[in-house]
Write an enzyme that holds these catalytic residues in place. Structure first.
Site, PDB file in Angstrom:
ATOM      1  N   SER A 138       0.711  -1.213   0.027  1.00  0.00           N
ATOM      2  CA  SER A 138      -0.075   0.023  -0.145  1.00  0.00           C
ATOM      3  C   SER A 138       0.667   1.323   0.015  1.00  0.00           C
ATOM      4  CB  SER A 138      -0.962   0.121   1.294  1.00  0.00           C
ATOM      5  OG  SER A 138      -1.694   1.087   1.250  1.00  0.00           O
ATOM      6  N   GLY A 139       0.584   2.153  -0.868  1.00  0.00           N
ATOM      7  CA  GLY A 139       1.176   3.426  -1.114  1.00  0.00           C
ATOM      8  C   GLY A 139       2.400   3.222  -1.770  1.00  0.00           C
ATOM      9  N   THR A 143      -1.538   2.628  -7.962  1.00  0.00           N
ATOM     10  CA  THR A 143      -2.643   3.518  -8.764  1.00  0.00           C
ATOM     11  C   THR A 143      -1.958   4.361  -9.767  1.00  0.00           C
ATOM     12  OG1 THR A 143      -3.952   2.796  -6.920  1.00  0.00           O
ATOM     13  CG2 THR A 143      -4.697   4.577  -8.329  1.00  0.00           C
ATOM     14  N   ASN A 188      -1.208   5.412   3.037  1.00  0.00           N
ATOM     15  CA  ASN A 188      -1.248   6.183   1.758  1.00  0.00           C
ATOM     16  C   ASN A 188      -2.731   7.132   2.082  1.00  0.00           C
ATOM     17  OD1 ASN A 188      -1.779   7.003  -0.668  1.00  0.00           O
ATOM     18  ND2 ASN A 188      -2.008   4.598  -1.625  1.00  0.00           N
ATOM     19  N   SER A 191      -5.471   5.658  -0.931  1.00  0.00           N
ATOM     20  CA  SER A 191      -5.288   4.213  -0.700  1.00  0.00           C
ATOM     21  C   SER A 191      -6.544   3.702  -1.353  1.00  0.00           C
ATOM     22  CB  SER A 191      -5.249   3.674   0.633  1.00  0.00           C
ATOM     23  OG  SER A 191      -5.025   2.231   0.585  1.00  0.00           O
ATOM     24  N   SER A 192      -6.262   2.792  -2.174  1.00  0.00           N
ATOM     25  CA  SER A 192      -7.429   2.327  -3.101  1.00  0.00           C
ATOM     26  C   SER A 192      -8.019   1.101  -2.079  1.00  0.00           C
ATOM     27  CB  SER A 192      -6.938   1.102  -4.270  1.00  0.00           C
ATOM     28  OG  SER A 192      -6.125   2.208  -5.029  1.00  0.00           O
ATOM     29  N   GLY A 415      -2.706  -2.666  -2.130  1.00  0.00           N
ATOM     30  CA  GLY A 415      -1.562  -3.171  -1.670  1.00  0.00           C
ATOM     31  C   GLY A 415      -1.463  -4.064  -0.465  1.00  0.00           C
TER      32      GLY A 415
HETATM   33  N1  LIG Z   1       5.100   8.002  -9.866  1.00  0.00           N
HETATM   34  C1  LIG Z   1       4.942   8.816  -8.980  1.00  0.00           C
HETATM   35  N2  LIG Z   1       5.282  10.264  -9.039  1.00  0.00           N
HETATM   36  C2  LIG Z   1       5.041  10.898  -8.001  1.00  0.00           C
HETATM   37  N3  LIG Z   1       4.197  10.603  -6.904  1.00  0.00           N
HETATM   38  C3  LIG Z   1       3.930   9.285  -6.941  1.00  0.00           C
HETATM   39  C4  LIG Z   1       4.156   8.562  -7.747  1.00  0.00           C
HETATM   40  N4  LIG Z   1       3.541   7.039  -7.680  1.00  0.00           N
HETATM   41  C5  LIG Z   1       3.066   7.287  -6.314  1.00  0.00           C
HETATM   42  N5  LIG Z   1       3.202   8.630  -6.068  1.00  0.00           N
HETATM   43  C6  LIG Z   1       2.636   9.118  -4.670  1.00  0.00           C
HETATM   44  O1  LIG Z   1       2.424   8.144  -3.779  1.00  0.00           O
HETATM   45  C7  LIG Z   1       1.105   8.007  -3.504  1.00  0.00           C
HETATM   46  C8  LIG Z   1       0.820   6.505  -3.295  1.00  0.00           C
HETATM   47  O2  LIG Z   1       0.544   6.173  -4.559  1.00  0.00           O
HETATM   48  P1  LIG Z   1      -0.809   5.116  -4.845  1.00  0.00           P
HETATM   49  O3  LIG Z   1      -2.202   5.607  -4.529  1.00  0.00           O
HETATM   50  O4  LIG Z   1      -0.371   4.721  -6.465  1.00  0.00           O
HETATM   51  O5  LIG Z   1      -0.280   3.802  -4.118  1.00  0.00           O
HETATM   52  P2  LIG Z   1      -0.813   2.392  -3.992  1.00  0.00           P
HETATM   53  O6  LIG Z   1       0.177   1.640  -4.712  1.00  0.00           O
HETATM   54  O7  LIG Z   1      -1.917   2.284  -5.260  1.00  0.00           O
HETATM   55  O8  LIG Z   1      -1.291   2.140  -2.703  1.00  0.00           O
HETATM   56  P3  LIG Z   1      -2.776   1.448  -2.229  1.00  0.00           P
HETATM   57  O9  LIG Z   1      -2.294   0.019  -2.343  1.00  0.00           O
HETATM   58  O10 LIG Z   1      -2.866   2.007  -0.912  1.00  0.00           O
HETATM   59  O11 LIG Z   1      -3.851   1.652  -3.142  1.00  0.00           O
HETATM   60  C9  LIG Z   1       0.484   8.778  -4.498  1.00  0.00           C
HETATM   61  O12 LIG Z   1      -0.794   9.558  -4.019  1.00  0.00           O
HETATM   62  C10 LIG Z   1       1.468   9.959  -4.704  1.00  0.00           C
HETATM   63  O13 LIG Z   1       1.355  10.913  -4.125  1.00  0.00           O
HETATM   64 MG   LIG Z   2      -3.850   2.258  -5.050  1.00  0.00          MG
END
Ligand SMILES: Nc1ncnc2c1ncn2[C@@H]1O[C@H](COP(=O)(O)OP(=O)(O)OP(=O)(O)O)[C@@H](O)[C@H]1O
Ligand SMILES: [Mg+2]
Length: 1055
Positions: A138-139, A143, A188, A191-192, A415
């Site tokens: 997660s985070g 996404t 996060n 977070s999804s 995640g």
């Molecule tokens: N490529 C990137 N560039 C800039 N910031 C990023 C990038 N990837 C992630 N982040 C930052 O990290 C945060 C968390 O990313 P994201 O929501 O994609 O995580 P996740 O893996 O989908 O988590 P979860 O499993 O909780 O959904 C985003 O809100 C953003 O602020």
């Molecule tokens: Mg996500």
């Protein structure tokens, strides 16, 4: 027709193909070398190139180095490792997208766009389905990665107006689903809280024509409860913060999150990284783009608001301890917004319906029960509305065209997560991650190694941790945790969370990945509470609190709760609680079983597609940019299986294909295999790669497949194929065009021949008719000619008409131009003799009249004189004809040249004419220049101022001239007196003029005599002289021996 983006894409592609293969390889090598020389600074772009590839530390160092240089992407072969930068990087611009379009891996630095583009191009060229598995805790950035991929396709795929529509919907489905399905957690801020698998459908030209979303288990419990530091789903805060005043008034909401119990349990309604107001605007706009009608949107917000109101409904115990409403106002809002009568709603929240035999009895709830029922209803409403929303989005993304599509699936699931207190939701989420890890292992480490073995490729097995043991622990039939939980949920009797825990201890107590307070050793026991159980997941230990497992798994809504909802006037609620739904007598599948089954379905979907992987890594727990937590990252590198993957990649082969498929695709590259190979596919491939010059360490021949070690070898082959494909296509095109043109030509030629034949036939027939006609005409002509002298009859009438016509026409064109040409009159045919004469006469008369009318009086006088001359000399004097053309002058000596004295003497007589003459002396015939002047009365011979001789016309006997060409004249005078001068012998250049004038003045017609031979003249009275004339070679005048004046003149010439 191609759209501009498609064109751009094709142009970029074609341009790249045109770069020679050698240059291409060099570029790849250069890029690799560049990455090697820059190794110390930015690490290595592909872990496969790492020297110490077995060292986890080296791997970590590389990641760290690159992370600190903002290089968040690194490859392991075609797998992409992405480290969350926690800050905006300038690497996602349109320019970057263009750069990565149509470029193979390794030609440019690693990027999520490179992976997306390669998946897309492989799909286009092989016409098969793909999926991109994005995993990480997660985070870690899953996404975000999936959004970047979607954005890349939105920009790079061909577009049309219709496709743009689909593209917008695909893009805007994200903010909507995130608003309803994402929330701030401790891990996060976005977070999804649901799993998402999205299929993007492409047509054969690569246009994104549709999509479909599968959602997995939404964490509904968040609607009614959030841990400290966490929030409810974004949409609640967005509505309260960003909703327009009118809307809030209509929904009965206040602009204050703290006012709502469901929003404040985490005690962090406001988060600095989230802008609810602007997110609200985005979502509001997106909702209309994805085809939600205004009434749908109204109903949707009515539901969201009603959930918030529901959370504020409080119960109090009445005297008997039963629940009763403490404040009716919130209930009224719920009733209004959901369109359910207040009474019905109240009854539903405070009573349970019990069926006893044929009777229905309402049993009142205790306060706790009422709160439970309220929360269960709120969760059910929200959860079902979320499913409705996903369906709505799917409807708007649906592609109605039934032609075959290829798809790229994007899997972005919640995640792996560990909190201080983990419950049923974390259990499901982490189980899901176990399944995905299992899938990854199956597709990469396990099956790949098994495949080498099966294909007989020499191979040293790479050991890896297979998490199947954990998957089995959770999902195994009868023995797995899920089975035990379901059993406990379904069994009759007093089942509680604790009895479930005991059951687990009993059944799976000895499992190495499972431990509880009771089972643990001394040391571990300290870290576990009595109601906890711990699973050793592939990604780490997670301690789950068993409380709520049964309830959440049952997800029971009291029966009349559903019935109440069915009465709703809100169309969405009506749809979500259909009357066809089986009632609670038959238990529906438990939540975890449904989830398990949906994951099995997902695995099946994924197994049918070609995989691409993005492994996301979280650099620190604090969501801080630039902070690389070695321990945290090392842990993730380990459990994500990156080292094992690297080892298999390093030792293994990047690409493998069945001989038949490989040969089928690349056979045009070798003359021996093109167009058909006679032998076995394996032999064909051997022949093909020999021709292509593969080195022995670049490939291996398996039993049924060829294995290619490096992607660059395949890329070079693929590029060669692309070039060759164009050539082949051109050749086929040329042949076809030639064939078509030839066909057309033959058709045209046949047509031309036909037309020609018809034309010739017609011309020949016309010619024959013409000739037949001509023969008739000629015959008639000849007959007419033969009978031309006969009186007019049928035989000659036409001929004679023709002769007449022809003569008259010719005559018209050949009439004499002047009267002098009158003798050139066209000779008439015999029948027109008479007519011709008459015509000639008329014409001559006409000409004469015309001439006469045309001349001036002077000219007339001249001509009269000339006529006189003619009467005098024509046919008599030899040089007369030459004089005809010389016009006469009035005089030859102008008055100024005659002496005044002379003029005074003779002027009373009126000078008529004067001319210079040569006078020959009577004695000795010496020539003297004199002037001869004619007056009215006499002729004078003048020598300057002296009148030498006057000849009165009355005394002029005559004038003699010879018949020859000389200009001599002899004036004979009457001479009575011997003292008087005799006849005058003169030579005058204007002889004819002078004599004609003289004859006119004298008015004596016959005074001029033309004589032959010699002329006698009187020198003086009584003394005679002679002038002899003769023709000679030369003109000369001399005194002959006989004393005569001899005048010789040439025969033809006149002076
Ligand atoms: N490529 C990137 N560039 C800039 N910031 C990023 C990038 N990837 C992630 N982040 C930052 O990290 C945060 C968390 O990313 P994201 O929501 O994609 O995580 P996740 O893996 O989908 O988590 P979860 O499993 O909780 O959904 C985003 O809100 C953003 O602020
Ligand atoms: Mg996500």
């Amino acid at each position: 027709m191609f759209s501009s983006v498609q064109k751009r894409y094709l142009e970029a592609r074609t341009l790249r193909i045109l770069v020679s293969l050698e240059e291409r390889c060099n570029r790849i090598l250069r890029n690799m070398e560049a990455s090697l020389t820059a190794r110390d600074r930015v690490g290595i772009q592909d872990f496969v190139l790492l020297d110490t590839y077995t060292s986890e530390t080296a791997c970590l160092d590389n990641l760290r180095k690159r992370f600190h240089e903002n290089l968040i992407y690194t490859y392991i072969g075609t797998l992409l490792v992405s480290v969350n930068p926690y800050k905006e990087l300038d690497i996602y611009s349109k320019k970057q997208m263009d750069t990565y379009m149509g470029v193979n891996f390794f030609e440019l630095p690693p990027h999520i766009y490179a992976l997306a583009d390669n998946a897309f191009r492989t799909m286009m060229s092989e016409f098969n389905n793909h999926f991109i598995l994005i995993s990480g805790e997660s985070g870690a950035g899953k996404t975000e990665a999936s959004k970047k991929i979607l954005q890349f396709y939105a920009v790079s795929c061909p577009s049309t107006k219709v496709l743009n529509n689909v593209r917008d919907r695909l893009l805007l489905s994200n903010p909507v689903l995130e608003a309803f399905g994402n929330a701030k957690t401790l891990k996060n801020d976005n977070s999804s809280r649901f799993g998402k698998y999205m299929d993007i459908q492409f047509d054969h030209q690569g246009g994104a024509v549709g999509g479909h979303i599968l959602s997995y288990l939404l964490e509904k419990s968040r609607v009614v409860h959030q841990n400290h530091g966490e929030r409810n789903f974004h949409i609640f805060y967005q509505l309260v913060e960003g909703g327009e005043e009118d809307l809030l008034r209509w929904l009965g909401l206040e602009r204050n999150c703290k006012h709502y119990r469901y929003l404040v349990q985490g005690n962090c309604a406001k988060v600095s990284s989230i802008n609810d107001k602007s997110d609200w605007k985005t979502v509001r706009k997106a909702l209309s783009v994805i085809d939600l009608s205004e009434s749908d949107i109204e109903n949707l917000f009515g539901i969201i608001a009603s959930v918030l109101h529901m959370g504020n409904i409080k119960f109090e115990a009445d005297a008997r301890g039963y629940a009763m409403l403490n404040n009716n106002q919130e209930m009224q809002w719920v009733s209004k917004l959901l369109g359910i009568p207040n009474q019905v709603l109240q009854q539903g929240l405070t009573h349970r319906k019990i069926e006893a035999k044929s009777e229905e009895v309402f049993s009142p709830f205790s306060v706790d029960h009422a709160v439970y029922a309220r929360d269960a209803l709120a969760k059910a409403i929200y959860g079902r509305t979320f499913s409705w929303l996903v369906n709505k989005i799917n409807e708007s993304l649906a592609n109605m065209d039934s032609s075959r599509k290829t798809v790229i699936g994007l899997l972005d699931i919640y995640g792996f997560e560990v909190f201080s207190v983990n419950s049923f939701e974390q259990f499901c989420i982490n189980y899901c991650n176990e399944k995905l890890q299992q899938l990854f292992i199956e597709l990469t480490l396990k099956s790949e190694q098994e495949e080498y073995e099966m294909e007989g490729i020499e191979w040293e097995p790479v050991p890896y941790f297979n998490n199947k043991i954990i998957c089995d622990l959770v999902e195994e039939k009868f023995r797995g945790i899920i089975s035990l939980l379901d059993e406990e949920c379904l069994r009759p009797g007093e089942a509680t969370d604790l009895t479930f825990l005991e059951k687990m201890e009993d059944k799976i107590g000895g499992h190495p990945h499972f431990v509880t307070h009771k089972l643990a050793d001394q040391k571990t026991r300290k870290t576990l509470k009595r109601g906890d159980f711990r699973l050793l997941h592939y990604a780490g230990e997670v301690t789950y609190c068993v409380v709520g497992f049964l309830d959440k798994n049952n997800d029971l809504l009291y029966r009349n709760g559903k019935e109440v909802m069915r009465q709703s006037k809100n169309a969405i609620i009506k749809h979500c609680f259909p009357s066809t739904e089986p009632d609670s007598k038959r238990r529906p599948e438990t939540v975890v079983t449904q989830f398990k089954n949906s994951l099995v379905g997902l695995t099946e979907i994924l197994m049918m597609k070609e995989p691409w992987y993005v492994r996301c890594i979280k650099p620190n727990e604090a969501k801080q940019p630039g902070h690389f937590d070695d321990v945290l990252v090392r842990h993730q590198v380990k459990y994500l299986g990156l080292m094992e993957h690297l080892r298999v990649r390093r030792a293994g082969f990047a690409y493998r294909r069945k001989y038949e498929i490989f040969l089928q695709r690349y056979k045009p590259l070798c003359p021996d295999t093109w167009p058909n190979w006679k032998g076995t596919a394996a032999e064909g491939v051997r022949c093909l790669i020999k021709h292509l010059g593969y080195k022995s360490d670049e490939y291996k021949m398996g039993r049924t497949k060829i294995f290619i070690r490096h992607p660059r070898t395949l890329f070079a082959t693929e590029d060669a194929f692309q070039v060759c494909k164009h050539k082949l296509a051109t050749r086929i095109q040329a042949k076809y065009k030639g064939y078509k043109v030839k066909g057309d030509y033959l058709k045209q030629r046949e047509a031309a021949t036909k037309i020609e034949t018809c034309w010739r036939g017609m011309m020949a027939r016309r010619e024959r008719q013409r000739r037949a006609w001509a023969v008739k005409v000629i015959k008639k002509f000849i007959k007419g000619f033969m009978n031309r002298h006969q009186p007019a009859c049928t035989d000659n009438s036409e001929y004679l008409t023709f002769v007449r016509h022809s003569y008259l026409t010719r005559l018209k064109e050949n009439l004499p131009k002047t009267i002098l040409e009158k003798d050139s009159w066209l000779t008439p045919p015999p029948i027109l003799q008479e007519v011709s004469q008459v015509l000639k006469k008329i014409y001559i008369r006409h000409m004469v009249r015309k001439y006469v009318r045309g001349i001036t009086p002077q000219r007339k006088a001249q001509l009269l004189l000339k006529a006189q001359t003619s009467a005098l000399f024509k046919g008599k004097k030899e040089n007369y004809p030459f004089s005809v053309c010389r016009p006469f002058a009035d005089t030859r000596i102008c008055a100024e040249d005659i002496s005044i004295k002379v003029l005074q003497m003779i002027q009373h007589e009126k000078v008529k004419y004067s001319v210079p003459v040569v006078k020959y002396d009577r004695n000795g015939f010496r020539p003297r220049l004199r002037q001869l002047i004619f007056t009215q009365e006499a002729a004078y011979l003048v020598e300057e101022a002296k009148i030498k001789q006057r000849i009165d016309y009355s005394s002029l006997k005559g004038v003699s001239v010879s018949n020859l060409s000389d200009n001599f004249l002899i004036l004979h005078v009457t001479c009575d007196d011997s003292k008087q001068k005799g006849d005058l012998v003169l030579q005058c250049d204007f002889l004819f003029e002078a004599l004609t004038k003289l004859s006119v003045i004298v008015n004596k017609q016959n005074c001029i005599h033309v004589v032959q031979g010699s002329v006698r003249f009187d020198i003086q009275p009584g003394r005679e002289g002679f002038v002899d004339f003769k023709s000679g070679q030369e003109s000369m005048v001399y005194r002959a021996k006989n004393g005569h004046l001899m005048v010789e003149s040439t025969k033809t010439k006149s002076r």
